[in-house]
Each structure stands twice: as structure tokens, then as C-alpha cells.
Write a protein that holds these residues in place. Sequence first.
Motif, PDB file in Angstrom:
ATOM      1  N   ILE A 109       6.098   2.037  -6.428  1.00  0.00           N
ATOM      2  CA  ILE A 109       5.132   0.951  -6.313  1.00  0.00           C
ATOM      3  C   ILE A 109       4.919   0.303  -7.677  1.00  0.00           C
ATOM      4  CG2 ILE A 109       2.701   0.405  -5.898  1.00  0.00           C
ATOM      5  CD1 ILE A 109       4.314   0.769  -3.370  1.00  0.00           C
ATOM      6  N   ILE A 115      -0.482   1.596  -0.521  1.00  0.00           N
ATOM      7  CA  ILE A 115       0.283   0.351  -0.473  1.00  0.00           C
ATOM      8  C   ILE A 115       1.544   0.500   0.378  1.00  0.00           C
ATOM      9  CG2 ILE A 115       1.652  -1.235  -1.900  1.00  0.00           C
ATOM     10  CD1 ILE A 115      -0.429  -0.717  -4.119  1.00  0.00           C
ATOM     11  N   GLY A 141       1.559  -1.040   3.777  1.00  0.00           N
ATOM     12  CA  GLY A 141       1.177  -2.441   3.877  1.00  0.00           C
ATOM     13  C   GLY A 141       2.320  -3.368   4.227  1.00  0.00           C
ATOM     14  N   ALA A 149       1.681  -6.297   0.148  1.00  0.00           N
ATOM     15  CA  ALA A 149       0.568  -5.343   0.088  1.00  0.00           C
ATOM     16  C   ALA A 149       0.247  -4.932  -1.341  1.00  0.00           C
ATOM     17  CB  ALA A 149       0.890  -4.100   0.921  1.00  0.00           C
ATOM     18  N   ALA A 150       1.274  -4.715  -2.145  1.00  0.00           N
ATOM     19  CA  ALA A 150       1.049  -4.307  -3.530  1.00  0.00           C
ATOM     20  C   ALA A 150       0.343  -5.412  -4.302  1.00  0.00           C
ATOM     21  CB  ALA A 150       2.378  -3.953  -4.200  1.00  0.00           C
ATOM     22  N   TYR A 210      -3.350  -5.715  -3.135  1.00  0.00           N
ATOM     23  CA  TYR A 210      -4.156  -4.648  -3.732  1.00  0.00           C
ATOM     24  C   TYR A 210      -4.386  -4.943  -5.208  1.00  0.00           C
ATOM     25  CZ  TYR A 210      -5.305  -0.414  -6.188  1.00  0.00           C
ATOM     26  OH  TYR A 210      -5.912   0.473  -7.032  1.00  0.00           O
TER      27      TYR A 210
END
Length: 239
Positions: free
Chosen positions: A54, A136, A139, A143-144, A147
Motif C-alpha cells: 500500500i 485499504i 477498497g 481507496a488508498a 484514505y
Amino acid sequence: MKQSWVVVGLLAGTMMGALAGCQNMEAASPWVDLGNQVAKNAGYDTDSRLSRAIKDTLNASTDRASAGLSQQGAFNLRLPASAQPVVNSLRQYGFGSYVDQLELAMNRGAEQAAVEAAPVFKQAIAGMTVNDALGIIRGGDTAATSYFRGQTESTLRSRFQPIVEANLQKTGFYEQYKSMLAVYENLPIANKPSMDVERYVLDSSMTALFTRIGEEEALIRKDPVARGSVLIGQVFGEG
């Protein structure tokens, strides 16, 4: 027996990586959790691996976003809608060059600020926890980024503001702004609107950066090995 756990852990870790890239993440979540637990029982720190993936994704996305937006012409900022009465009046009275010079300074300032955004983003990414990163995984395509923006935008804004201001100073924005306002104030116009162009440049720059980061994240998820790394590919591999 220990060897069997290792084999099961490896298989579960592989299944988890494949399922993490599937579109139906709600259905995949139990398998992701199971894969994590089995692999950890076998001695594999899968949480750490997912967290690194991530962070690698965000680092790659922010680097590319900052580099892309630092190129001349990357921004196309125009004075905000609230300033259109000012713009229209200046152009009507033959002072459109003041508007053009101000908008050019705005865009050059935003481009230069984008260069300096990368280290600010990297520090925020380094502070992400493992639990943050694991959340994440489930998601969507950005999504990352979502966030990252939700958790860090206020802090990034306070740190990004002096960067924007410093670069606007370098481009002559303030001198151009004062010149434009001086001309405008002397025009025979009633009910003149107030303008906070500096805030507008900051807001537009932040929005453009996060939008570009989201686009880069989506591309990485779509082709994780080519645009990311083997590690990212293991986590976001196609399902």
C-alpha cells in the motif's frame, strides 16, 4: 507437520493476493482474512507485506502526480467564478492583460509547488499504520488515495500553504494581483466582490494533486507489476 503449515501458508498467501484484486471485495474479504491468519500461523508476516504494498502504491502515485503536475502547462487555472465580474470588467475596459498576467503567475506558482509536494506526501505515507494499510486492501480503485486524503488533507494543507505562497511570490503573483486590484478599484463599478485568489490557488492545487494521485493509483491497480512492483502485483494481482 511444520512443513505442511508452510505449504498451506504459502498457498493461502497466494490466494489472498489473487483475491485482493477481484472486483467483489466483500465476497473476497473472508478469504483475505483467512489467508492472512494461515500465513501468519506459518510464520509469514503478511500484514507487513500488505502494508508495504500500500505504501509503495501511494509513493509511486504521489511521485508521478507531483512530477506530472510540475510540468509547464500542467495546470489550467483561471480566476474563480466569483471573480468573473472583475475579469469581465477589466477586459471590458481594456485591462485584460492584467488578468492574463495574474493567471499565468497562478499557474506557474501551482506547478512549482507541485514539485515540493512529494516529500510532504512521503512523510505522511511513512506514518501510516499497518491497520490503516490493511483496511485499504478491500477498497475500490482509489481507496488508498481516498484514505490518504481523508486522514492527511488538513495537515498537508497547512504544510502546503507556505509552499504555494512561496512559489506564488517567486512567480510575481502578488505584484500582479496588487496591480490588477489597483486598476479594478479605480473602475466606476458598484458592489465590487471580494476575492481570495490565494485560497483558490491552494484549493485548486490540492484538488488537482489528489485527483492525479487517484488516477495513478487506479492505473497501478489495473497493471500492478508494470506500473508498480512485483510486491504490489502480489497484493493487487488480477482475480
